[in-house]
Design an enzyme around this catalytic site. Sequence first.
Site, PDB file in Angstrom:
ATOM      1  N   LYS A   1       0.877  -1.178   0.000  1.00 41.04           N
ATOM      2  CA  LYS A   1       0.000   0.000   0.000  1.00 41.04           C
ATOM      3  C   LYS A   1       0.907   1.219   0.000  1.00 41.04           C
ATOM      4  CE  LYS A   1      -3.792   2.494   0.578  1.00 41.04           C
ATOM      5  NZ  LYS A   1      -3.158   3.800   0.286  1.00 41.04           N
TER       6      LYS A   1
ATOM      7  N   PHE B   1      -0.754  -1.572 -10.709  1.00 37.56           N
ATOM      8  CA  PHE B   1      -1.239  -2.786 -10.064  1.00 37.56           C
ATOM      9  C   PHE B   1      -2.416  -3.424 -10.786  1.00 37.56           C
ATOM     10  CE2 PHE B   1      -2.881   0.848  -7.457  1.00 37.56           C
ATOM     11  CZ  PHE B   1      -4.207   0.805  -7.864  1.00 37.56           C
TER      12      PHE B   1
END
Length: 513
Positions: A212, A308
Amino acid sequence: MLLSDVVEASRTVRATSSRKLKIATLADLLVRAGGGELAPVVAWVSGEPTQGRLGAGWRTLSAIDAAAATEAVLTVAEVEHALDELAAAAGKGSSARRQELLTALLSAATEPEREFLVRLLTGELRQGALAALVAEAVASAAQVPVDQVRRAYMLSGRLPVTAVAAMTGGAGALAEFGLEVGRPIRPMLASPGATLDGALAEFGGEVSVEYKLDGARIQVHRKGSQVWVFTRTLRDITAGVPELVRLVTELPCDSVVLDGETLALDDSGRPRPFQQTMSRFATSDIAPTVAGQPITSTRDLLLHPYFFDCLHLDGADLLDAPLSERRDALAKIAAAHSIPALARPDAEAAADYFDAALAAGHEGIVIKSLTTPYAAGRRGRAWQKIKPTHTLDLIVLGAEWGYGRRTGYLSNLHLGARDPDGGEPIMVGKTFKGLTDALLRWQTEEFPRHERTRDAHTVYLRPELVVEIALDGVQVSSRYPGGAALRFARVVRYRPDKEAADADTMDAVRALL
């Protein structure tokens, strides 16, 4: 259709807590709207003009000295025409022309209509969940499945366009919407996850565990030699990020749509503070918030992309493919620029990965189901973010004047969560913890620009500013209308990349009880 019809429907929606009544009221309004009226009516009840931001600020509008009309005669078409002219006013003499147009519009409006128009033009009608409510109302009015409306809206990015298609062409017209390279779609969002083990168990181990990053969300489109780069809020920043454009141009494909993050790195390869990354995206409406943190000149900082997800590749749309297939496409086209990820780890490997993410200077990890499609514009359980501390993105509702060494500064923040049913933000607590001297100075200068009203102790704001708050938890409380209050809340940073519509909902707050 009269403007007063729209105003009355908006008033009913704001006054009731019944989601069913909100949707029924809006659906009835849309059914009564004529062909040319439907798009502006949908836009207005969603909280913004069809023309986008018109640069008519609160101070400009409140300074107009003209008596309100006594009879409601303004039509939707007349208002839309006036706003078109306002949007077109530019160049020499445009300030006077804009003032003339605004004065004429507000003079022709009754007091309730004037209040509605001022709220519309200043962005105060945007309450986050309004678009979701209007989408359900469109489905009801057009008698089509709501999931088809949502999907078409997420792919078109324009609810008025979606509504016109639904009302004129039904399900068949909605089915024609697809991913269009060069037109951004609303990003899929992650929900806060309670524990690492809980998230792994929920998906039966079929997960991708990813860092993250503390960066800025980007969506990159390429078609041939043309590249577009969009922010989380779908703002086109292509011209300001030439290094990202060059990189995407060199990828071995003809067309692609990638989702990811970008951030600036220091000389050791660790991420720089979020505010420094955001300063590369600064515009007149975003720079003041970035300036709330001490920032040196960062225009020369290079941004590094970390993708991603792959949503389209060489003519094939991948939105409905499971994440496992989308990750394979991403590895094929941009492996060197992909975010670090671990597929199907056991609990021990996932825990080690979490520790490695924190050691590298990142916020935590995101656990994603490998079997789910890309839910554009939705925040669901398929993606869960795990951080060492709880954080919520909340709306600043006001600030109290400080005392002691903070005398003369706006200090103690009133914090609100987004109402999932489209109402006003719901207050969940206050805090002055975490405010640096630089932030105190910035708040005192910036908050009056967003002022709704004030009393002797507090400046109350329109719901426009989003702040990230760390907290130790949430407790039941009768003090606040949502029945819950933050425990040991403290300011982490302001989020210039987010609007009130992106703030966490009251449901997210209650989930931490």
